[in-house]
Scaffold this active site. Structure first.
Site, mmCIF file in Angstrom:
data_model
loop_
_atom_site.group_PDB
_atom_site.id
_atom_site.type_symbol
_atom_site.label_atom_id
_atom_site.label_comp_id
_atom_site.label_asym_id
_atom_site.label_seq_id
_atom_site.Cartn_x
_atom_site.Cartn_y
_atom_site.Cartn_z
ATOM 1 N N ASP A 1 5.296 -2.376 5.619
ATOM 2 C CA ASP A 1 4.253 -2.562 6.647
ATOM 3 C C ASP A 1 4.491 -3.810 7.493
ATOM 4 O OD1 ASP A 1 3.065 -0.881 4.415
ATOM 5 O OD2 ASP A 1 1.580 -0.650 5.978
ATOM 6 N N TYR B 1 -3.957 2.651 5.828
ATOM 7 C CA TYR B 1 -4.512 1.604 4.975
ATOM 8 C C TYR B 1 -5.016 0.411 5.780
ATOM 9 C CZ TYR B 1 -3.599 2.964 0.109
ATOM 10 O OH TYR B 1 -3.643 3.551 -1.126
HETATM 11 CU CU LIG Z 1 -2.587 2.566 -2.660
#
Ligand SMILES: [Cu+2]
Length: 648
Positions: free
Chosen positions: A310, A394
């Site tokens: 990320d 996320y």
């Molecule tokens: Cu996770």
């Protein structure tokens, strides 16, 4: 909310027209000035985009000497027509391009994902006849209702992927603008997309599973039910204001001081963290950040390639949230804006990106003395410096806590949407069913913290400290002895270590020059959480690419070029870069200027309770003073009220 009592203490941008300090974040005008230098050097053609643009930090020695070093910016530039990628450094001080290196993507890796890659991919994939046919076979004929995720591709050495700048694209159905697309994955089909040619070069169509139908729209009353009516307000007030001060980027609270930085890639960075101790300014950490995280998925089928870096591939700082008072942060909050740039290198401001506040944290210390009858209690509190970012599905909160007793904690809050797939049925071992027919594949979140330590100076070393029970013997006739086993990590090759909770393993960072009143080195101890390191097989692609994640600890000798644990160019990198390469020289780390790198984070086998939106899961680590002070440094903390101190 109408009953918010919170107050914005001060709002502003750490980026100023003239940098006040060599480590201050880059200001909008500096980004523009650097852009002009790049343009004047002929480096910004029509198709050229900025994959990263940020401060090229000066050498530590120059900053500590109090010099005004060259103000430099670093840009990763990609020509989106040809794929030509360059790593350029410009000096604003000298008004020139300092270096310009052309990358070979086959060996150096690709530059990070651009903002435009999301829209470019969605538009081109939706238009592709072969992909439309794959969707139509699944009964999905209205492609405007299909959302596409450009997912970083990893590196697997396939001949048809050699040298391509590419993403692998998975599809989700979004029936209307409010529909929660993560509820409806279209599994079994992936488009391999060339970002330079802007076309699909391969479609993998392996299997079909029904698109899960159940709505996960947690904002829909039909899904969530009526709101609870019995939660009464909690209000946080500090009638005299908070106890910290913020002067530009210089933050002071109690005995702590630090400078706040922000970077498009790493997000929040903390600089020159120190403690004032009896009038003495004691340095502790020159620079602290979490400069990489990888999320490797554990489903070996069709989606074997899913492993997102990320930070190195998507740049977590760029996706920082604008925080809302009363929602994201409670109390007396000071916000700092973050200035980043878009694909064109033009500055954009993320208002309220960094949140600074104080929190009560329960009991600091307490004692009722049975002999004197005295009863004393003190409250712990902490200074919180944080930011939140959203990368795809996320959301991650990066929190740094500073305590009255000298402890530092780093905590990551993980929330948001699970990455979903179809659930194949049966007892599929690599995934958890979280809604009917909806699977959430097992994965890890492995973060790497970089802690450039300066415990009372530059000359530091690391001891590994285990606690063990000693065997019965002449020194230990009753077999009750407990001892510390202390092992000095002498060089980089000895520094790649794993936590061992059965031995209470910690790592002590000590000064090789300064001692406490007992003649022992002053030190700070890293307490790891000891979750599994990378579980992928050592022969796997992700194990080579995320070499940092194979150990909990690494220690390197300071080198300003070594900033990223998986290397500078992570996207489609074949592997071996970062910490394994940094430590290959096996430099001396005993009594040297050293950097600690700590891998942490959970292995996430999703629960039904993580769906449709995941309650925050936490991970992190703690640093505590260990003989850094001569005694409890908080005896001078006053009782919160008179009746908390009863001395007969
Ligand atoms: Cu996770």
């Amino acid at each position: 909310m109408s009953d918010v009592t919170d107050v914005v203490v001060s709002a502003g941008s750490p980026a100023r027209a003239q940098p006040g300090h060599p480590l201050d974040p880059v200001s909008a005008s500096e980004y523009r000035a650097g852009r002009q230098l790049l343009a004047a050097a002929g480096l910004l053609g029509d198709a050229v985009r900025f994959a990263y643009y940020g401060l090229d930090e000066p050498h530590k020695a120059d900053v500590l000497d109090g010099q005004a070093p060259d103000r430099r910016l670093r840009a990763f530039l990609i020509d989106t027509a040809s794929g030509r990628s360059t790593d350029v450094v410009v000096s604003l001080t000298r008004q020139e391009v300092v270096s310009c290196r052309v990358l070979d993507p086959r060996t150096d890796g690709q530059l990070p994902i651009l903002n435009q890659d999301f829209a470019v991919t969605e538009e081109a994939v939706r238009a592709d006849p072969q992909w439309r046919a794959a969707m139509a076979r699944r009964g999905l004929t209205d492609v405007s209702k299909i959302r596409l995720c450009p997912l970083t591709a990893g590196w697997f050495g396939a001949a048809d992927e050699d040298g391509r700048r590419m993403v692998r694209v998975l599809a989700f159905v979004q029936a209307d603008p409010h529909d929660y697309a993560w509820s409806h994955p279209v599994d079994g089909v992936a488009a391999y997309f060339d970002l330079i040619e802007r076309k699909i070069f391969k479609i993998v169509d392996e299997f079909e599973l029904p698109v899960p139908a159940e709505s996960g729209d947690y904002t829909d009353p039909a899904v969530r039910g009526p709101h609870r009516s019995d939660l009464r307000p909690i209000e946080i007030t500090q009638p005299e204001g908070p106890s910290f001060t913020l002067d530009g980027t210089l933050l002071r609270w109690q005995n702590w001081s630090m400078r706040i930085g922000f970077d498009a890639r790493e997000g929040l960075t903390l600089h020159q963290i120190g403690i004032s101790d009896g009038g003495r300014e004691r340095p502790l950490i020159y620079r602290a950040s979490v400069p990489e995280m990888v999320v490797p998925y554990g489903d070996p089928r069709f989606r074997y390639w899913q492993s997102y870096f990320d930070t190195g591939e998507y740049l977590v700082g760029k996706w920082a949230n604008s925080l809302e008072l009363g929602c994201d942060c409670l109390g007396e909050i000071a916000y700092l804006d973050a200035t980043i740039t878009d694909d064109f290198g033009e500055p954009t401001v993320i208002p309220n990106a960094i949140c600074i506040h104080e929190e009560d944290h329960g009991i600091l210390w307490k004692h009722f003395d049975i002999f004197t009858g005295s009863s004393e209690a003190r409250r712990q509190r902490r200074l919180v410096v944080s930011f939140f970012t959203t990368v795809g599905n996320y959301d991650y909160g990066f929190y740094w806590y500073f305590y009255l007793d000298g402890a530092i904690e780093c905590e990551i809050k993980m929330t948001g949407a699970l990455f979903t797939a179809g659930y194949p049925g049966g007892d599929y071992p690599y995934s958890a069913e979280v809604a009917p027919g909806l699977g959430a594949p097992v994965h890890q979140h492995l973060f790497s913290a970089r802690l450039d330590m300066t415990v009372d100076g530059l000359s530091n070393a690391v001891d590994e400290v285990d606690v063990v029970g000693a065997p019965t013997g002449s020194d230990n006739p009753y077999g009750n002895a407990i001892i510390q086993q202390v092992t000095r990590l002498g060089s980089e090759s000895q520094s790649a270590r794993r936590a061992d909770p059965a031995r209470g393993r910690t790592w002590r960072v000590l000064s090789t020059e300064q001692v406490n009143r007992f003649g022992k080195p002053v030190s700070y101890t890293l307490y790891p959480e000891a979750a599994p390191t990378l579980l992928a097989d050592p022969s796997s692609s992700v194990a080579r690419r995320a070499g940092f994640a194979s150990h909990h600890l690494w220690v390197t000798q300071y080198d300003p070029a070594e900033r990223y644990p998986a290397g500078d160019f992570v996207n489609q990198h074949p592997g071996g870069a970062g910490l394994p390469a940094f430590t290959a020289a096996d430099r001396d780390i005993d009594g040297a200027d050293i950097v600690l790198w700590h891998t942490f984070g959970p292995t996430h086998y999703p629960r039904p309770e993580d769906w449709p939106v995941m309650p925050v899961a936490r991970c992190g680590f703690t640093l505590k003073p260990t003989g850094f002070f001569d005694r409890n440094p908080t005896l001078d903390v006053p009782p919160p009220t008179g009746h908390c101190s009863q001395r007969p």
